[in-house]
Design an enzyme around this catalytic site. Structure first.
Site, PDB file in Angstrom:
ATOM      1  N   HIS A 195     -11.835   5.067  -7.914  1.00  0.00           N
ATOM      2  CA  HIS A 195     -10.387   5.238  -7.808  1.00  0.00           C
ATOM      3  C   HIS A 195      -9.686   4.603  -9.002  1.00  0.00           C
ATOM      4  O   HIS A 195      -8.735   5.174  -9.564  1.00  0.00           O
ATOM      5  CB  HIS A 195      -9.904   4.607  -6.500  1.00  0.00           C
ATOM      6  CG  HIS A 195      -8.529   5.022  -6.103  1.00  0.00           C
ATOM      7  ND1 HIS A 195      -8.051   6.312  -6.206  1.00  0.00           N
ATOM      8  CD2 HIS A 195      -7.493   4.295  -5.580  1.00  0.00           C
ATOM      9  CE1 HIS A 195      -6.804   6.369  -5.781  1.00  0.00           C
ATOM     10  NE2 HIS A 195      -6.435   5.160  -5.410  1.00  0.00           N
TER      11      HIS A 195
ATOM     12  N   HIS B 118       2.689   1.999  -3.309  1.00  0.00           N
ATOM     13  CA  HIS B 118       1.703   2.570  -4.233  1.00  0.00           C
ATOM     14  C   HIS B 118       1.484   4.053  -3.937  1.00  0.00           C
ATOM     15  O   HIS B 118       1.449   4.895  -4.855  1.00  0.00           O
ATOM     16  CB  HIS B 118       0.388   1.787  -4.112  1.00  0.00           C
ATOM     17  CG  HIS B 118      -0.723   2.346  -4.948  1.00  0.00           C
ATOM     18  ND1 HIS B 118      -1.983   2.576  -4.457  1.00  0.00           N
ATOM     19  CD2 HIS B 118      -0.760   2.736  -6.242  1.00  0.00           C
ATOM     20  CE1 HIS B 118      -2.750   3.079  -5.406  1.00  0.00           C
ATOM     21  NE2 HIS B 118      -2.033   3.188  -6.501  1.00  0.00           N
TER      22      HIS B 118
ATOM     23  N   GLU C  41       0.822  -1.208   0.000  1.00  0.00           N
ATOM     24  CA  GLU C  41       0.000   0.000   0.000  1.00  0.00           C
ATOM     25  C   GLU C  41       0.859   1.263   0.000  1.00  0.00           C
ATOM     26  O   GLU C  41       0.604   2.212  -0.756  1.00  0.00           O
ATOM     27  CB  GLU C  41      -0.926  -0.010   1.216  1.00  0.00           C
ATOM     28  CG  GLU C  41      -1.704   1.276   1.441  1.00  0.00           C
ATOM     29  CD  GLU C  41      -2.675   1.613   0.330  1.00  0.00           C
ATOM     30  OE1 GLU C  41      -3.173   2.748   0.307  1.00  0.00           O
ATOM     31  OE2 GLU C  41      -2.933   0.741  -0.528  1.00  0.00           O
TER      32      GLU C  41
ATOM     33  N   HIS D  36      -3.649  -7.925 -16.803  1.00  0.00           N
ATOM     34  CA  HIS D  36      -4.981  -7.632 -17.356  1.00  0.00           C
ATOM     35  C   HIS D  36      -5.338  -6.160 -17.135  1.00  0.00           C
ATOM     36  O   HIS D  36      -5.926  -5.514 -18.010  1.00  0.00           O
ATOM     37  CB  HIS D  36      -6.008  -8.546 -16.671  1.00  0.00           C
ATOM     38  CG  HIS D  36      -7.334  -8.597 -17.363  1.00  0.00           C
ATOM     39  ND1 HIS D  36      -7.453  -8.814 -18.714  1.00  0.00           N
ATOM     40  CD2 HIS D  36      -8.606  -8.472 -16.891  1.00  0.00           C
ATOM     41  CE1 HIS D  36      -8.739  -8.829 -19.048  1.00  0.00           C
ATOM     42  NE2 HIS D  36      -9.457  -8.604 -17.960  1.00  0.00           N
TER      43      HIS D  36
ATOM     44  N   HIS E 277     -20.090  -8.480 -16.757  1.00  0.00           N
ATOM     45  CA  HIS E 277     -18.740  -8.136 -17.210  1.00  0.00           C
ATOM     46  C   HIS E 277     -18.361  -8.976 -18.435  1.00  0.00           C
ATOM     47  O   HIS E 277     -17.758  -8.458 -19.388  1.00  0.00           O
ATOM     48  CB  HIS E 277     -17.743  -8.371 -16.077  1.00  0.00           C
ATOM     49  CG  HIS E 277     -16.324  -8.044 -16.439  1.00  0.00           C
ATOM     50  ND1 HIS E 277     -15.933  -6.832 -16.962  1.00  0.00           N
ATOM     51  CD2 HIS E 277     -15.181  -8.791 -16.357  1.00  0.00           C
ATOM     52  CE1 HIS E 277     -14.634  -6.832 -17.176  1.00  0.00           C
ATOM     53  NE2 HIS E 277     -14.153  -8.014 -16.824  1.00  0.00           N
TER      54      HIS E 277
END
Length: 340
Positions: free
Chosen positions: A147, A86, A83, A318, A257
């Site tokens: 986000h 990032h 975290e 992906h 999806h």
């Protein structure tokens, strides 16, 4: 120094900073996906610090103090580091975008784009707020998805700014494909919707709710329920980590999806073929091929996620290739719609 030489010098500096920012934005997108997929979104229970520190608690004394302050969240250093790394990269990206906006304002008299850099600055500021809310709202799905979309938007707008700054000489005589500019724009809208569906699937931990191809395992039709599957504001919970919806709702999200992926793929294949077959210049043919390569790669990665049960490397790829597909389509759209 002439006005043109001065403009060129300022333009080159801003263009270099934008290019670096694009690369950094790709890293931030990848790190965001890695953080989410390693379930490290709450690796630090506060923001912008981590257990009240600017780094991660590592010593016994630091960990004891951190767990006294946040008894509901024991320290897991590997998740906390995911975290915080990032956040560090996102912070550097934000500073770079601020510098670009300030330079653009300073050089506005030389013709440097102004509105787009400041729009990007506003978006990245909102991204920081969404990063905070992701933690404070305990991974509420709508915030997590927003986000993700904010990250893609930041990257896309940086790339659009780079295209505007770059003096690429596209052959303007190829009127044969100009009419497909509007269809490429529709393709961007469709792709954005599909990325949003991917974010919704991920934020609800529904990626493995369907484990067979092409749509889902047998009986999926009877499991579909739209009552709560797409509620933007869910019931209040202490945490949304690992999902809060029952199995049927997650299956519904995943199936939507999948159908979105089919629609997006079919539409983009049609667009790619039309541009490639009707273009008279190599520029548009090359751009169409690039979009096609990105699209095929993304489809193969999506299939691999199902066949191999969401391996971390493929799942992160992906996300990254989705960003690359978006940029290739933006480049094609920009070229098709650019005025002569």
């Amino acid at each position: 120094m002439s006005d043109y030489a001065l403009y060129t010098q300022h333009n080159q500096l801003v263009k270099k900073l934008v290019f670096i920012s694009i690369l950094l934005a790709f890293v931030v997108v990848a790190l965001g996906a890695y953080t989410r997929l390693t379930h490290a979104g709450l690796g630090c229970p506060d923001w912008p610090t981590c257990y009240g520190q600017i780094d991660v608690p590592v010593t016994t004394e630091q960990i004891t103090k951190a767990e006294l302050a946040f008894p509901e969240r024991p320290v897991e250093p590997h998740k906390a580091w995911n975290e915080m790394i990032h956040r560090y990269f996102a912070g550097v990206l934000g500073l770079l975008i601020l510098i670009i906006a300030l330079l653009s304002f300073k050089n506005r008299s030389q013709g440097t784009p102004l509105r787009l850099p400041f729009l990007i600055l506003i978006i990245v500021t909102l991204q920081a707020a969404l990063g905070m809310w992701t933690v404070t709202m305990k991974l509420m799905p709508i915030v997590v998805m927003a986000h993700l979309l904010g990250g893609f938007t930041t990257l896309t707008l940086l790339f659009l700014l780079y295209l505007r700054l770059k003096s690429n000489r596209i052959n303007r005589s190829d009127f044969s494909v100009k009419k497909y500019g509007r269809y490429a724009l529709i393709g961007l809208v469709i792709l954005t919707g599909q990325i949003a569906l991917g974010g919704w699937t991920s934020s609800h931990y529904a990626a493995l709710s369907c484990v067979e191809l092409p749509i889902c395992q047998s009986g999926w039709q009877e499991q579909l329920t739209f009552e709560d599957s797409f509620d933007l504001i869910p019931p209040k919970r202490d945490s949304y980590e690992f999902g809060h919806l029952p199995h049927n709702e997650r299956v519904t999200i995943h199936v939507v999806h999948r159908f979105g992926a089919i629609i997006t793929t079919v539409y983009l294949i049609w667009l790619i073929l039309m541009v490639y077959l009707k273009a008279k210049t190599s520029t548009f043919k090359s751009l169409a091929l690039l979009v096609g390569i990105a699209l095929i790669s993304q489809v193969m990665l999506g299939i691999s996620n199902i066949l191999f049960s969401l391996p971390l490397a493929i799942a992160v790829a992906h996300n990254v290739v989705a960003a690359f597909l978006m940029l290739t389509l933006v480049s094609l759209t920009y070229s098709l719609r650019r005025k002569i």
